[in-house]
Design a protein around this motif. Structure first.
Motif, PDB file in Angstrom:
ATOM      1  N   SER A  33       0.837  -1.200   0.000  1.00 45.81           N
ATOM      2  CA  SER A  33       0.000   0.000   0.000  1.00 45.81           C
ATOM      3  C   SER A  33       0.874   1.254   0.000  1.00 45.81           C
ATOM      4  O   SER A  33       2.012   1.245   0.465  1.00 45.81           O
ATOM      5  CB  SER A  33      -0.938   0.008   1.214  1.00 45.81           C
ATOM      6  N   VAL A  34       0.299   2.338  -0.530  1.00 46.68           N
ATOM      7  CA  VAL A  34       1.033   3.605  -0.633  1.00 46.68           C
ATOM      8  C   VAL A  34       1.059   4.306   0.722  1.00 46.68           C
ATOM      9  O   VAL A  34       0.028   4.455   1.375  1.00 46.68           O
ATOM     10  CB  VAL A  34       0.370   4.532  -1.675  1.00 46.68           C
ATOM     11  N   LYS A  35       2.250   4.724   1.136  1.00 48.37           N
ATOM     12  CA  LYS A  35       2.379   5.516   2.359  1.00 48.37           C
ATOM     13  C   LYS A  35       1.996   6.956   2.043  1.00 48.37           C
ATOM     14  O   LYS A  35       2.548   7.562   1.130  1.00 48.37           O
ATOM     15  CB  LYS A  35       3.819   5.468   2.866  1.00 48.37           C
ATOM     16  N   LYS A  36       1.056   7.522   2.798  1.00 51.89           N
ATOM     17  CA  LYS A  36       0.655   8.906   2.569  1.00 51.89           C
ATOM     18  C   LYS A  36       1.756   9.875   2.983  1.00 51.89           C
ATOM     19  O   LYS A  36       1.926  10.930   2.380  1.00 51.89           O
ATOM     20  CB  LYS A  36      -0.646   9.210   3.317  1.00 51.89           C
ATOM     21  N   SER A  37       2.481   9.519   4.035  1.00 51.23           N
ATOM     22  CA  SER A  37       3.640  10.308   4.451  1.00 51.23           C
ATOM     23  C   SER A  37       4.653   9.374   5.070  1.00 51.23           C
ATOM     24  O   SER A  37       4.311   8.296   5.568  1.00 51.23           O
ATOM     25  CB  SER A  37       3.233  11.411   5.437  1.00 51.23           C
ATOM     26  N   ILE A  38       5.910   9.787   5.025  1.00 51.10           N
ATOM     27  CA  ILE A  38       6.972   8.925   5.524  1.00 51.10           C
ATOM     28  C   ILE A  38       8.134   9.812   5.960  1.00 51.10           C
ATOM     29  O   ILE A  38       8.430  10.826   5.325  1.00 51.10           O
ATOM     30  CB  ILE A  38       7.400   7.912   4.434  1.00 51.10           C
ATOM     31  N   SER A  39       8.764   9.455   7.072  1.00 50.25           N
ATOM     32  CA  SER A  39       9.877  10.254   7.565  1.00 50.25           C
ATOM     33  C   SER A  39      11.195   9.765   6.973  1.00 50.25           C
ATOM     34  O   SER A  39      11.285   8.647   6.448  1.00 50.25           O
ATOM     35  CB  SER A  39       9.950  10.174   9.098  1.00 50.25           C
ATOM     36  N   VAL A  40      12.199  10.605   7.075  1.00 52.77           N
ATOM     37  CA  VAL A  40      13.531  10.233   6.589  1.00 52.77           C
ATOM     38  C   VAL A  40      14.036   9.005   7.337  1.00 52.77           C
ATOM     39  O   VAL A  40      14.608   8.085   6.745  1.00 52.77           O
ATOM     40  CB  VAL A  40      14.513  11.414   6.749  1.00 52.77           C
TER      41      VAL A  40
END
Length: 257
Positions: free
Chosen positions: A188-195
């Motif tokens: 599934s697509v991550k809507k947001s992701i951290s470094v």
């Protein structure tokens, strides 16, 4: 002036969909100005192959002799740039193709002349020139060619050029266009992701292949002070009903459990 910078890799240009261009129209209806920076790796490699020149890369950057530079500039400005401008025009968007070395648009310095030849990084951007074009309601489509202090032209990695322009113009969003909808984790697509999460997913093999250099480029843009950095699809729309799709890259706030 609300501004969006879009970086298109050479391999994604052929796959840009009708929905992608619809998203550009919606952005314009919402008052955004659009800048596009593009690469041209596949077209360049094809031309070098015809000329029996073997491409050389050092740490991911194309080693560029004077002869190779002529091919790079000819292909980028005369083929890839034309192709993208034509696609925008076909979809009812007014665009103008620009070589990065025109009007001191991109000034640069050699990264390592002995190792890489005519390869550079951007040291300054002619923001006023770009702003004039944007005020004329045109979409500048820019090749990543910079001008060195000695008058030589430099081949610049398109991701680096995009990040430099985005920072200079303080854009609201910097989009890296790919052939998928965003960063996919467990299907599934991550809507947001951290470094931090990105680094962990790369180490665990969940972000791999061609997505790795894309997220690294996005992180570079983020580290240059650009807040709205996203990975979006070229095969689909990325902005619908005033909502951004794809994956937003954020700082190091979150940790993968």
């Amino acid at each position: 002036m609300k501004t969006v910078l879009i970086k298109c890799g050479g391999s994604t240009i052929e796959e840009l969909s009708k929905d992608f261009f619809s998203s550009l129209h919606e952005l314009r209806h919402q008052g955004y100005k659009i800048i596009i920076v593009h690469g041209g790796g596949p077209d360049i490699n094809q031309m070098l192959k015809l000329l029996n020149v073997e491409p050389e890369f050092v740490n991911g950057l194309r080693k560029t002799s004077k002869a190779t530079l002529k091919v790079v500039e000819t292909v980028l400005s005369g083929q890839t740039n034309r192709k993208l401008v034509e696609k925008l025009t076909e979809h009812g968007l007014k665009a103008i193709g620009l070589n990065g070395s025109d009007a001191d648009l991109l000034k640069g310095s050699y990264i390592d002349k002995d190792q890489l030849g005519y390869v550079g990084d951007v040291t300054s951007v002619n923001s006023e020139f770009l702003e004039l074009i944007l005020k004329r309601d045109l979409i500048p489509v820019i090749t990543p060619i910079a001008l060195a202090e000695d008058g030589a032209k430099l081949n610049v990695n398109a991701d680096y050029a995009a990040a430099a322009i985005a920072r200079a113009l303080k854009v609201d969003q910097c989009l890296f266009v790919t052939d998928v909808e965003g960063i996919m984790i467990n299907g599934s697509v991550k809507k947001s992701i951290s470094v931090t999460e990105i680094e962990s997913y790369i180490n665990h093999g969940q972000i791999y292949g061609g997505m790795v250099p894309k997220v690294v480029s996005a992180i570079t843009a983020l580290e240059k002070g650009i807040e709205g950095v996203r990975i979006v699809a070229g095969k689909k729309g990325f902005y619908e009903n005033q909502l951004w799709l794809g994956t937003k890259i954020i700082g190091r706030e979150r940790i993968v459990e």
